[in-house]
Design a protein around this motif. Structure first.
Motif, mmCIF file in Angstrom:
data_model
loop_
_atom_site.group_PDB
_atom_site.id
_atom_site.type_symbol
_atom_site.label_atom_id
_atom_site.label_comp_id
_atom_site.label_asym_id
_atom_site.label_seq_id
_atom_site.Cartn_x
_atom_site.Cartn_y
_atom_site.Cartn_z
ATOM 1 N N ILE A 72 0.836 -1.205 0.000
ATOM 2 C CA ILE A 72 0.000 0.000 0.000
ATOM 3 C C ILE A 72 0.870 1.254 0.000
ATOM 4 O O ILE A 72 0.620 2.204 -0.754
ATOM 5 N N PHE A 73 1.929 1.259 0.820
ATOM 6 C CA PHE A 73 2.791 2.446 0.888
ATOM 7 C C PHE A 73 3.563 2.642 -0.417
ATOM 8 O O PHE A 73 3.772 3.774 -0.860
ATOM 9 N N ARG A 74 3.970 1.536 -1.048
ATOM 10 C CA ARG A 74 4.665 1.624 -2.340
ATOM 11 C C ARG A 74 3.715 2.193 -3.402
ATOM 12 O O ARG A 74 4.089 3.060 -4.192
ATOM 13 N N GLN A 75 2.483 1.699 -3.396
ATOM 14 C CA GLN A 75 1.483 2.201 -4.344
ATOM 15 C C GLN A 75 1.184 3.677 -4.097
ATOM 16 O O GLN A 75 1.021 4.455 -5.039
ATOM 17 N N ALA A 76 1.117 4.058 -2.814
ATOM 18 C CA ALA A 76 0.840 5.458 -2.471
ATOM 19 C C ALA A 76 1.938 6.366 -3.002
ATOM 20 O O ALA A 76 1.660 7.416 -3.600
ATOM 21 N N GLU A 77 3.185 5.945 -2.800
ATOM 22 C CA GLU A 77 4.318 6.752 -3.262
ATOM 23 C C GLU A 77 4.280 6.914 -4.779
ATOM 24 O O GLU A 77 4.459 8.016 -5.305
ATOM 25 N N ASN A 78 4.008 5.809 -5.490
ATOM 26 C CA ASN A 78 3.953 5.862 -6.957
ATOM 27 C C ASN A 78 2.765 6.695 -7.437
ATOM 28 O O ASN A 78 2.894 7.530 -8.337
ATOM 29 N N PHE A 79 1.610 6.462 -6.825
ATOM 30 C CA PHE A 79 0.375 7.141 -7.236
ATOM 31 C C PHE A 79 0.483 8.651 -7.025
ATOM 32 O O PHE A 79 0.127 9.443 -7.898
ATOM 33 N N LEU A 80 0.998 9.043 -5.861
ATOM 34 C CA LEU A 80 1.058 10.470 -5.534
ATOM 35 C C LEU A 80 2.196 11.185 -6.248
ATOM 36 O O LEU A 80 2.195 12.412 -6.352
#
Length: 202
Positions: A72-80
């Motif tokens: 989730i944190f990896r996805q958040a970093e990429n998404f944002l």
């Protein structure tokens, strides 16, 4: 006859299968209704093989939950970090919505009571995996806030951490809420967090 000595690749394959099947069983049946034997049977290996990788099913489930957080944190970093015409704060709102409506979190919601009980027991026993997970969450929120130059003197990563946990527990217990306004309640909770984060943007 002495037991077969596994290569490093075979060990990694075994562990991958245990994580894969453990996740499927956790999401389908929860912790209490899943045994080590269920996991090894689904993974197609002897029960004794499990203990070459984990001391208990709880240790396996903790690793699964930790991996979910890391993803989730990896996805958040990429998404944002993606280039977008959408304002940053709206992307935060979109990502929170996306996470809380993901199939994995919806599956976890069903068994949050069992997961909470397991985590509290492991924490009481000073389990290093639980300490790592809590540190991981705090550091990830701090990193995300710093990435976007949000003043962490005004926006405490620990408050963001606790706020999202409060939203999680609320949504996990939505059967106790008034059903015709659950979505509006969720949006109001997100808005509260957004207002708090806005206080740290110069």
């Amino acid at each position: 006859m002495s037991p077969k000595i596994l290569t490093e690749q075979e060990k990694q394959f075994q562990k991958h299968k245990l994580l894969e099947k453990g996740k499927e069983l956790l999401y389908s049946y929860g912790i209490k209704k899943t045994s080590v034997e269920d996991i090894t049977k689904a993974a197609g290996m002897a029960k004794g093989s499990f203990y070459k990788h984990y001391d208990s099913k709880e240790a396996l489930f903790l690793e699964i939950i930790t991996q979910l957080h890391e993803d989730i944190f990896r996805q958040a970093e990429n998404f944002l970090s993606e280039q977008s015409s959408e304002p940053f704060i709206e992307r935060v709102r979109s990502f929170i919505r996306m996470c809380f409506h993901s199939q994995e979190l919806i599956s976890i919601f069903k068994y949050h009571g069992e997961i909470e009980e397991m985590m509290l027991e492991m924490q009481a026993n000073s389990n290093t995996g639980v300490v790592y997970l809590m540190d991981l969450e705090h550091q990830a929120y701090e990193k995300l806030l710093n990435m976007f130059h949000i003043d962490t003197q005004k926006v405490n990563p620990g408050v963001v951490h606790n706020y999202l946990h409060a939203v999680y527990f609320g949504m996990a217990n939505k059967n106790m809420m008034k059903s015709d306004c659950i979505d509006d309640t969720f949006e109001a909770l997100i808005n509260g967090l957004i207002i708090y984060i806005l206080g740290g943007i110069s």
